[in-house]
Design a protein around this motif. Structure first.
Motif, PDB file in Angstrom:
ATOM      1  N   TYR A 467       0.879  -1.211   0.022  1.00 28.96           N
ATOM      2  CA  TYR A 467      -0.028   0.132   0.047  1.00 28.96           C
ATOM      3  C   TYR A 467       0.935   1.261   0.031  1.00 28.96           C
ATOM      4  O   TYR A 467       1.911   1.441   0.549  1.00 28.96           O
ATOM      5  CB  TYR A 467      -1.144   0.045   1.196  1.00 28.96           C
ATOM      6  N   LYS A 468       0.403   2.151  -0.762  1.00 32.32           N
ATOM      7  CA  LYS A 468       1.163   3.498  -0.502  1.00 32.32           C
ATOM      8  C   LYS A 468       0.979   4.357   0.482  1.00 32.32           C
ATOM      9  O   LYS A 468       0.088   4.213   1.196  1.00 32.32           O
ATOM     10  CB  LYS A 468       0.451   4.435  -1.843  1.00 32.32           C
ATOM     11  N   GLY A 469       2.382   4.847   1.088  1.00 29.47           N
ATOM     12  CA  GLY A 469       2.308   5.595   2.210  1.00 29.47           C
ATOM     13  C   GLY A 469       2.517   4.659   3.561  1.00 29.47           C
ATOM     14  O   GLY A 469       2.845   5.201   4.396  1.00 29.47           O
ATOM     15  N   VAL A 470       2.929   3.352   3.505  1.00 22.24           N
ATOM     16  CA  VAL A 470       3.378   2.480   4.358  1.00 22.24           C
ATOM     17  C   VAL A 470       4.975   2.596   4.469  1.00 22.24           C
ATOM     18  O   VAL A 470       5.597   2.394   3.069  1.00 22.24           O
ATOM     19  CB  VAL A 470       2.867   1.269   3.893  1.00 22.24           C
ATOM     20  N   GLN A 471       5.508   2.971   5.472  1.00 23.24           N
ATOM     21  CA  GLN A 471       6.868   2.980   5.523  1.00 23.24           C
ATOM     22  C   GLN A 471       7.557   1.543   5.940  1.00 23.24           C
ATOM     23  O   GLN A 471       8.301   1.127   5.309  1.00 23.24           O
ATOM     24  CB  GLN A 471       7.515   4.138   6.747  1.00 23.24           C
ATOM     25  N   ARG A 472       7.009   1.043   7.157  1.00 24.90           N
ATOM     26  CA  ARG A 472       7.431  -0.321   7.384  1.00 24.90           C
ATOM     27  C   ARG A 472       6.049  -1.108   8.002  1.00 24.90           C
ATOM     28  O   ARG A 472       5.216  -0.436   8.579  1.00 24.90           O
ATOM     29  CB  ARG A 472       8.384  -0.157   8.570  1.00 24.90           C
ATOM     30  N   SER A 473       6.223  -2.525   8.132  1.00 23.36           N
ATOM     31  CA  SER A 473       5.423  -3.301   8.885  1.00 23.36           C
ATOM     32  C   SER A 473       6.032  -4.309   9.470  1.00 23.36           C
ATOM     33  O   SER A 473       6.874  -4.830   9.082  1.00 23.36           O
ATOM     34  CB  SER A 473       4.153  -3.649   7.629  1.00 23.36           C
ATOM     35  N   TYR A 474       5.295  -4.723  10.627  1.00 24.49           N
ATOM     36  CA  TYR A 474       6.074  -5.848  11.428  1.00 24.49           C
ATOM     37  C   TYR A 474       4.870  -6.800  11.706  1.00 24.49           C
ATOM     38  O   TYR A 474       3.814  -6.278  12.402  1.00 24.49           O
ATOM     39  CB  TYR A 474       6.597  -5.300  12.596  1.00 24.49           C
ATOM     40  N   VAL A 482      -0.275  -7.459  13.800  1.00 28.80           N
ATOM     41  CA  VAL A 482       0.569  -6.685  12.554  1.00 28.80           C
ATOM     42  C   VAL A 482       0.722  -4.946  13.060  1.00 28.80           C
ATOM     43  O   VAL A 482      -0.525  -4.456  13.227  1.00 28.80           O
ATOM     44  CB  VAL A 482      -0.314  -6.849  11.336  1.00 28.80           C
ATOM     45  N   ARG A 483       1.528  -4.387  13.057  1.00 32.47           N
ATOM     46  CA  ARG A 483       1.864  -3.050  13.426  1.00 32.47           C
ATOM     47  C   ARG A 483       2.431  -2.295  12.031  1.00 32.47           C
ATOM     48  O   ARG A 483       3.501  -2.791  11.502  1.00 32.47           O
ATOM     49  CB  ARG A 483       2.882  -2.987  14.609  1.00 32.47           C
ATOM     50  N   ILE A 484       1.796  -1.313  11.524  1.00 27.76           N
ATOM     51  CA  ILE A 484       1.988  -0.719  10.381  1.00 27.76           C
ATOM     52  C   ILE A 484       2.308   0.695  10.580  1.00 27.76           C
ATOM     53  O   ILE A 484       1.512   1.377  11.270  1.00 27.76           O
ATOM     54  CB  ILE A 484       0.747  -0.846   9.315  1.00 27.76           C
ATOM     55  N   LEU A 485       3.494   1.290  10.201  1.00 25.35           N
ATOM     56  CA  LEU A 485       3.983   2.526  10.391  1.00 25.35           C
ATOM     57  C   LEU A 485       3.695   3.365   9.037  1.00 25.35           C
ATOM     58  O   LEU A 485       4.329   2.614   8.094  1.00 25.35           O
ATOM     59  CB  LEU A 485       5.385   2.448  10.928  1.00 25.35           C
ATOM     60  N   VAL A 519      -4.769  -5.615  13.247  1.00 25.30           N
ATOM     61  CA  VAL A 519      -4.305  -4.641  12.323  1.00 25.30           C
ATOM     62  C   VAL A 519      -4.150  -3.435  13.191  1.00 25.30           C
ATOM     63  O   VAL A 519      -5.090  -2.704  13.348  1.00 25.30           O
ATOM     64  CB  VAL A 519      -4.844  -4.509  11.175  1.00 25.30           C
ATOM     65  N   ASN A 520      -2.767  -3.044  13.313  1.00 24.48           N
ATOM     66  CA  ASN A 520      -2.556  -1.560  14.025  1.00 24.48           C
ATOM     67  C   ASN A 520      -1.977  -0.658  13.047  1.00 24.48           C
ATOM     68  O   ASN A 520      -0.594  -0.828  12.559  1.00 24.48           O
ATOM     69  CB  ASN A 520      -1.607  -1.705  15.334  1.00 24.48           C
ATOM     70  N   VAL A 521      -2.505   0.509  12.443  1.00 23.70           N
ATOM     71  CA  VAL A 521      -1.773   1.460  11.656  1.00 23.70           C
ATOM     72  C   VAL A 521      -1.499   2.592  12.729  1.00 23.70           C
ATOM     73  O   VAL A 521      -2.288   3.254  13.266  1.00 23.70           O
ATOM     74  CB  VAL A 521      -3.024   1.836  10.715  1.00 23.70           C
ATOM     75  N   ILE A 522      -0.186   3.008  12.815  1.00 23.15           N
ATOM     76  CA  ILE A 522       0.294   3.951  13.693  1.00 23.15           C
ATOM     77  C   ILE A 522       0.784   4.828  12.670  1.00 23.15           C
ATOM     78  O   ILE A 522       1.611   4.802  11.866  1.00 23.15           O
ATOM     79  CB  ILE A 522       1.629   3.367  14.458  1.00 23.15           C
ATOM     80  N   ARG A 523       0.104   6.193  12.928  1.00 20.22           N
ATOM     81  CA  ARG A 523       0.571   7.419  12.295  1.00 20.22           C
ATOM     82  C   ARG A 523       1.236   8.537  13.108  1.00 20.22           C
ATOM     83  O   ARG A 523       0.450   8.659  14.192  1.00 20.22           O
ATOM     84  CB  ARG A 523      -0.765   8.038  11.577  1.00 20.22           C
TER      85      ARG A 523
END
Length: 532
Positions: A467-474, A482-485, A519-523
């Motif tokens: 996905y566009k805008g995703v820097q890193r995912s773990y 799942v933690r998405i930065l 699913v955790n999206v962290i901004r």
């Protein structure tokens, strides 16, 4: 003076003259007859008069009776006629009253209906008036918006010196941002509604899964196969008229299935401890060769006693290995029983020991009492030892048991919260939850190969990175979290909500996994400056 004949003379004359005597006799007879007839007639006439008087009196009495009866009948007739007239008048009066009530009720109904129609008419008029007013207001607002739009458009063209197409593109982008916010808000609302209905659907899914997998799971976890040397032993185990097998089943609380499998005996029982006792007892009986009811009871009691000692020893060994002390004997016994409990193929005693060790390590790093953390980790799944006896969540059951045997409030809270049955409020609760996930999620802990875990983690991270805008995912906790930065310059809060939803849907469609994945999206936006 006349001359009177003497009696003697008369006698002489009578005697001398027979005619005279006859005449005299005749006269005398006539006189006597007249007298007699007169007497008879007088008597007859007297009887007739008496009868006539009696008849007259009786006639008078009958006349009086007839008169009285006639008067009575007349009065009765009058009374009957009067009663009938009163009855008819009452019936007519009742009919008139009922008719009057019906007329009154109909009149009231008509009045109410008329009043309702008037109210509806008034409401309709009011609504019509309001609609007309709103229509006028909407027309005014529309005109004002159009004017403002034209004015804004002119101002934008004058200030920015943009062409009409460029201005339209900017407006479309602004509208897209507004639509994204509305879409995110609707998604949040839909998620809240789905959450309310998810429990019912989840129950249906669980019931369906149980229906499909019940036979295989029950055969795998509730049976134990014991090999025998030959089929002759089956007859000895059954005994005369089946008394041996009945005694064994009654003593152990299990079912023995002998005829289905050749050269083997199947023990069937849902309780793993009773199944274990039956297995050891049957092996000892087959080895000894003496099989009869009294010997069966003796062996089963000895095996049950040995098993109880082994359970207590296992619990004490776990407590000693972790360096704990002063745990209630009943809790030690329940800890030992966990060696007969499995979750996804993982033995719960070993899982509890691992959780205690991990909890102790993390507590030491965070400056918390490691012994308390180990104690909470060791006891966190103790409710699984009695879930077959008590209904409810094993976390709640375990916390109640620990509270009963004097464990601290912090340990009780950590046990209740380790599966999010309640919200964790202490650092100890978070440590136990994390240690439980680490022990259960490590590769190979729950009958899964390391390759399966690695492949699943790589697939999840690959989906997130696409996905566009995703820097890193773990993907952590064996892929259950799942933690998405994301880049805060490219993804705003509303877009983060949409991104989490899209990733969750895609993982559900493309990845096979047990349970659920969070699913955790962290901004995160940081500004750094230096003072010199």
């Amino acid at each position: 003076m006349e001359k009177v004949l003497e009696p003697s003379v008369l006698e002489d004359l009578i005697v001398r003259s027979p005619i005279l005597s006859c005449m005299l006799l005749l006269v005398m007879g006539l006189i006597i007859g007249v007298v007699v007839v007169a007497l008879i007639y007088k008597k007859k006439f007297g009887n007739v008069n008496a009868k006539l008087s009696n008849m007259l009196q009786e006639a008078k009495k009958e006349a009086e009776l007839i008169t009285k009866e006639a008067s009575i009948e007349k009065k009765g007739l009058i009374l009957r006629v009067k009663a009938e007239l009163e009855k008819e008048s009452n019936e007519k009066r009742s009919e008139l009253q009922a008719l009057e009530k019906r007329l009154v009720s109909k009149e009231e109904a008509l009045e109410n209906k008329y009043a309702g129609l008037e109210r509806k008419e008034n409401d309709f008029r009011n609504k019509e008036t309001k609609l007309s007013e709103r229509e006028k207001e909407s027309l005014k607002i529309k005109e004002e918006l159009q004017k403002n739009y034209e004015k804004s458009k002119a101002q934008l063209l004058n200030i920015a010196r943009l062409t009409q197409e460029e201005a339209a593109d900017r407006i479309i982008k602004l509208l897209d941002k507004e639509l994204e916010a509305e879409k995110a808000a609707k998604i949040r609302k839909s998620e809240a509604e789905v959450k309310l209905l998810s429990e019912k659907k989840a129950r249906n899914i669980v019931v369906l899964a149980i229906q499909r997998q019940a036979i295989d799971q029950s055969q795998e976890h509730s049976t134990k196969l014991i090999p025998i040397a030959n089929d002759e032993m089956k007859g000895r185990i059954i005994g005369r008229d089946g008394r041996n097998i009945r005694a064994f089943e009654q003593a152990c609380g299990v079912d023995l299935i002998i005829d289905d499998t050749p050269d083997a005996i199947l023990i069937s029982c849902f309780d793993p401890i009773r199944k274990h006792i039956a297995k050891i007892a049957l092996e000892r009986l087959l080895q000894d060769g003496r099989i009869h009811p009294s010997r069966i009871e003796e062996v089963v009691n000895k095996v049950r006693k040995d098993t109880g000692i082994a359970i207590r020893d296992a619990g004490e060994a776990a407590v000693v290995d972790l360096g704990l002390s002063t745990i209630h004997p009943e809790l030690v016994k329940l800890i030992g029983q966990l060696q007969f409990r499995f979750s996804y193929g993982q033995q719960q005693l070993q899982h509890s020991i691992e959780t205690a060790q991990l909890s102790g390590v993390m507590a030491s790093e965070l400056g918390i009492d490691p012994k308390m953390a180990k104690r909470a980790g060791l006891l966190h799944d103790i409710g699984k030892a009695v879930t077959h006896e008590i209904e409810g969540s094993h976390a709640m059951i375990g916390a109640d048991i620990c509270k009963k045997y004097g464990e601290s409030i912090d340990i009780e809270h950590a046990i209740r919260a380790h599966h999010q049955d309640i919200e964790p409020r202490t650092v100890l609760a978070f440590i136990v939850e994390a240690a439980d996930a680490m022990s259960g999620g490590r590769p190979g802990a729950r009958s899964k190969t390391e390759a399966d875990y690695v492949q699943r983690l790589e697939k999840i991270e690959e989906i997130c990175q696409s996905y566009k805008g995703v820097q890193r995912s773990y993907a952590v906790q064996a892929g259950r979290d799942v933690r998405i930065l994301v880049d805060p310059q490219k993804i705003n809060d509303d877009q983060a909500t949409l991104l989490a939803r899209d990733i969750s849907k895609r993982i559900t469609d493309e990845v096979q996994f047990p349970g659920q994945i969070k699913v955790n999206v962290i901004r995160e936006f940081r500004v750094v400056d230096f003072a010199q």
